[in-house]
Design a protein around this motif. Structure first.
Motif, PDB file in Angstrom:
ATOM      1  N   LYS A 172      -9.506  17.136   6.119  1.00  0.00           N
ATOM      2  CA  LYS A 172      -8.586  16.077   6.529  1.00  0.00           C
ATOM      3  C   LYS A 172      -7.603  16.584   7.574  1.00  0.00           C
ATOM      4  CE  LYS A 172      -5.122  12.860   4.840  1.00  0.00           C
ATOM      5  NZ  LYS A 172      -4.332  12.408   3.722  1.00  0.00           N
ATOM      6  N   GLU A 206      -7.530  15.414  11.494  1.00  0.00           N
ATOM      7  CA  GLU A 206      -6.335  14.792  12.066  1.00  0.00           C
ATOM      8  C   GLU A 206      -5.860  15.549  13.303  1.00  0.00           C
ATOM      9  OE1 GLU A 206      -3.498  14.643   8.873  1.00  0.00           O
ATOM     10  OE2 GLU A 206      -4.477  12.922   7.923  1.00  0.00           O
ATOM     11  N   SER A 249     -12.281  11.625  12.868  1.00  0.00           N
ATOM     12  CA  SER A 249     -12.215  11.194  11.473  1.00  0.00           C
ATOM     13  C   SER A 249     -12.730  12.314  10.564  1.00  0.00           C
ATOM     14  CB  SER A 249     -13.046   9.928  11.266  1.00  0.00           C
ATOM     15  OG  SER A 249     -14.422  10.221  11.413  1.00  0.00           O
TER      16      SER A 249
END
Length: 117
Positions: free
Chosen positions: A52, A56, A61
């Motif tokens: 994640k 980011e 994604s």
């Protein structure tokens, strides 16, 4: 994909590749994709970063990063540069020209930590 599921999936794909008597370009490409995905995942994990966070930071994604790490394709150079910046490493991609190509070598990504990271 959890680590144990990934290992099972990778082993299955590699067995399929070895079981085929005649090499197929698709299997060879899949092997290179898996190797690159493994290298990127190992770097990310050594840096203690989650998918994640890296996704980011690199402007992609998390599922797209997961797909790359899972052998779902080789990212373009711009994406590799963004991933490197997100993990505070610099990648060096070596391209070799050989007029007598008898075998395709896998793409190898070398990395080193960026200073001040």
């Amino acid at each position: 994909m959890s680590h144990s599921r990934w290992d099972t999936y990778k082993a299955k794909r590699l067995r399929e590749m070895e079981a085929d008597a005649q090499p197929h370009a698709e299997y060879e490409q899949a092997g290179r994709d898996l190797e690159l995905g493994d290298q990127l995942r190992a770097i990310r994990m050594r840096r203690g970063l989650s998918q994640k966070i890296v996704a980011e930071r690199s402007g992609m994604s998390q599922p797209a990063l997961s797909r790359i790490e899972g052998g779902g394709g080789i990212p373009d150079i711009a994406t590799l540069l963004r991933l490197g910046a997100a993990m505070a490493v610099r990648f060096r991609v070596e391209l070799v020209v050989d007029d007598d190509i008898t075998e395709i070598e896998p793409l190898t990504v070398h990395h080193r930590r960026l200073e001040n990271a």
